[in-house]
Design a protein around this motif. Structure first.
Motif, PDB file in Angstrom:
ATOM      1  N   LEU A  85      34.681  38.670  42.426  1.00 53.45           N
ATOM      2  CA  LEU A  85      34.760  37.536  43.355  1.00 53.45           C
ATOM      3  C   LEU A  85      36.187  37.000  43.435  1.00 53.45           C
ATOM      4  CD1 LEU A  85      31.471  35.616  42.437  1.00 53.45           C
ATOM      5  CD2 LEU A  85      31.901  36.979  44.497  1.00 53.45           C
ATOM      6  N   VAL A  86      36.849  36.878  42.294  1.00 51.10           N
ATOM      7  CA  VAL A  86      38.232  36.384  42.294  1.00 51.10           C
ATOM      8  C   VAL A  86      39.111  37.294  43.148  1.00 51.10           C
ATOM      9  CG1 VAL A  86      40.295  36.012  40.878  1.00 51.10           C
ATOM     10  CG2 VAL A  86      38.078  35.204  40.057  1.00 51.10           C
ATOM     11  N   LEU A  87      38.970  38.591  42.959  1.00 51.96           N
ATOM     12  CA  LEU A  87      39.798  39.526  43.731  1.00 51.96           C
ATOM     13  C   LEU A  87      39.501  39.422  45.225  1.00 51.96           C
ATOM     14  CD1 LEU A  87      39.665  42.622  41.347  1.00 51.96           C
ATOM     15  CD2 LEU A  87      41.646  41.163  41.818  1.00 51.96           C
ATOM     16  N   ASN A  88      38.231  39.276  45.566  1.00 49.93           N
ATOM     17  CA  ASN A  88      37.875  39.142  46.983  1.00 49.93           C
ATOM     18  C   ASN A  88      38.452  37.888  47.614  1.00 49.93           C
ATOM     19  OD1 ASN A  88      36.331  41.449  46.858  1.00 49.93           O
ATOM     20  ND2 ASN A  88      34.369  40.369  46.645  1.00 49.93           N
ATOM     21  N   GLU A  89      38.564  36.852  46.790  1.00 53.01           N
ATOM     22  CA  GLU A  89      38.989  35.559  47.312  1.00 53.01           C
ATOM     23  C   GLU A  89      40.495  35.340  47.228  1.00 53.01           C
ATOM     24  OE1 GLU A  89      37.042  33.242  48.879  1.00 53.01           O
ATOM     25  OE2 GLU A  89      35.636  34.926  48.798  1.00 53.01           O
TER      26      GLU A  89
END
Lengths: 254, 254
Positions: A85-89
């Motif tokens: 999620l962090v990478l996507n965001e």
């Protein structure tokens, strides 16, 4: 005492669900509290309820980590689903250590874990930041107008850590109807000399002030600030991203 | 409206000179304004008047730059006398570019130009930060007790820039009688789960809030915050340096 600034928490909001009108909920809470909202007020809203209303909530069990997240998880001893999620965001990872992961979000804010947060959420859920917190602020301002016929300044706030100093402070990640950065350069100090480096992040100071009036266990998700009218603008203005984000090439800590 | 937080600027202070009792001046200003000070208040004082009272003022013309300052001045296109003062006041230089010089002060704060500032000073003079801002806060608290028989929390504040974000916010560089950092770890969120990363820099948020009530042209050097009693301590406590400064080895941005 005639205080220059007054801050009232607006704590009596129901649990916020996707699709809710945050502005309408705030207007109703103010009404129940006998607080009359005015154009000259500033409403500081915690990003958590904005994210909930916008459906920016994810169930970790439904996240499939990719290779990059899996590798990072092994290195940092962190949950790979959260890292996915962090990478996507995020546009970029600024710093990554086992203890701390700092990212530049897609919306341009630099913060731990891209602002993704499990606190005050149901088990297994995390909240992402709003995708466009300035747009969120503008929408909430319009919702307040529709619900209560007022157009106060609106700040969307979140708690961020910072280098060199312990702990977190609330800062602005979105705003509407507010001069987020008050630029005193070119104006004079008390001796009439031109100020050259005084640029005040008013929106961040409003966010920090509002947090003083809130209580992290009761979770009051909004606060009303009276006395900040000098920074209000009638139009929504450029918002926080355009004014508060330091351009990467001017930033010495990327 | 029953505001949780109220902030009143205490602007009617005379020009502060070396040897003045800042606490006595604040007590007198509150008295003239008809404001009754109370133990449960927090007084936020701008570092500039603290520095003036402590004689932490230097005349640039009297500074003889050493070799290191001269070399740095050539490289950064800055006044070597100012750089000599920065070097004297610093443990380390954190970042140095022609536009920005960030130093870790002898008292452990990381800020531009070691906090040395020419604004609101007579021509040719600059103010250094107080040598020990926590000791300054304790002294001011004692002065308020002597002058007015009250022991509010005291915060010494200054405007600092920060990485990644435009502009400055006021932060605490010293405090007495205040829990500067409110540590929620171990306590529960609204769903009863333990908070693991919520440490709130209350003293910094107080400083930021107080700055909203001040006016950089009128130069109101202090503000009274009512409603922060939950963070007050009867004893002076460990101060800001011991609680708000992130240990260098834990800081990813040195």
């Amino acid at each position: 005492m005639s205080p220059r600034i007054e801050i009232e928490p607006l704590g009596d909001l129901p649990e916020v669900a996707e699709g809710d009108s945050v502005g309408a909920l705030i207007a109703a809470a103010a009404n129940r509290a006998g607080v009359a909202l005015a154009d000259d007020d500033a409403i500081v809203v915690s990003q958590k309820i904005v994210s909930k209303a916008e459906g920016r909530v994810r169930r970790l069990a439904a996240v499939a980590p990719g290779a990059e997240a899996a590798a990072m998880a092994a290195e940092l001893d962190r949950d790979p689903r959260l890292l996915e999620l962090v990478l996507n965001e995020s546009r970029r990872i600024v710093r990554a250590t086992p203890g701390v992961l700092i990212a530049e979000t897609n919306s341009g804010w630099v913060c731990a874990n891209a602002g993704i947060d499990a606190s005050n959420m149901d088990e297994g859920l995390v909240a992402l930041l709003p995708a466009d917190p300035d747009a969120s602020a503008r929408r909430i301002r319009a919702e307040l107008d529709a619900a209560a016929g007022v157009r106060p300044a609106v700040v969307v706030a979140d708690s961020f850590g910072r280098p060199w100093r312990v702990g977190q402070c609330d800062v602005a990640i979105g705003c509407a109807g507010l001069v987020a950065v008050d630029d005193w350069r070119g104006r004079a100090d008390t001796r009439g000399r031109e100020l050259t480096a005084t640029v005040i992040a008013v929106a961040d100071q409003l966010a920090a002030a509002a947090d003083l009036a809130r209580d992290k266990t009761s979770g009051a998700p909004a606060a009303l600030v009276r006395g900040a009218a000098s920074w209000r603008t009638d139009d929504d203005g450029p918002g926080a991203a355009a004014t508060l984000q330091r351009a990467a090439e001017l930033d010495l800590f990327r």
